[in-house]
Design an enzyme around this catalytic site. Sequence first.
Site: not given
Ligand code: TYM
Length: 327
Positions: A111, A195, A198
Amino acid sequence: MKRMLSGIKPTGQLTLGNYIGAIKQFISYQEEYEMFIFIADLHALTLPIDAKELRKNTRDLISVYLACGLDPDKVVLFKQSDVHEHAELGYIMACNSYMGELSRMTQYKDKTSKISDHGSIPTGIFIYPALMAADILLYDANYIPVGIDQKQHVELTRDLAIRFNNHYSETFIVPEPITPKTGAKVASLSNPEKKMSKSESEKGTIYLLEDLNITRKKIMSSVTDCDNEIKYDTEHKPGISNLLTILSSLTGKSIESLVENYQNVGYGTFKKDVADAVCKELGELQAKVLEIQSSNKIEEILEEGAKKASYYARKKLSKVYRKVGLN
Ligand code: TYM
């Protein structure tokens, strides 16, 4: 009953990657585990975001959670910022983490590499994993269902929990990440080495709430190779392998059986089947989202969820405060 927890950041629009990598896992586990699923809205502030957009994304995310079938009677569904203990334990976790380990996080490096002036990298993006550790450790969660990109953060959470337990005596459960067998890393349709995310290219990303004609076009024009053979080989055929992953995850059919079915079938027909499967699933989801958004249930569900989550978070934070000498 073992406990499971996960969350999604309401930044940008939700993608098929979020759905396959995370949300589908949540649904499949909700009967088996005591579940806590939240909207990581504090995490959404780690990079600049407009307030109106954040509110809209938050509403869309809770609607998608419900539309996908998360049942508020079984799952504690809440918004991170409604439970102030997350920010408080996040601060304590930041005090217990090292600059070295935080700067080694791949997501931080990715990032921040896109920010041209490194003097203006927000501090929040650096201490992001400390807040994520707090999210997990507040609830004594055993398992954390995530996509592959978040696994490293859960591993850091384990390190922080072990460090704290060793220093202050047993306080936290050490959690384990869980990734889906198929779909832990859904790739971009326009650049299948990367990947789907968003923040990446519009053409390569399927958004859950977008116009399905656009979805279909994106799939039909997705980047593949030219040997016209449907085979799972992520190194040499990343585009086709990605479409196989998507189709397998949505239909429940194994990749092997799909490969067998699509012998001697052209890419056009295969892509059409993938587009049909995605559009069918998203069409149903979108209809339910509309229904939920016009039902006025959202506020009530979030309020109830915050009450339940606060009960656990309060208890854990007060234990932590006692151990570190804050009360
Ligand atoms: P975030 O919002 O980026 O993504 C949410 C979830 O979606 C999964 N993901 C994917 N899985 C497969 N292929 C992809 N292309 C893909 N893009 C996103 C991510 O792995 C995630 O599981 N930091 C986290 C949010 C968070 C969190 C937590 C998660 C905050 N606190 C505590 C678990 C436990 C995040 O930014 O995910």
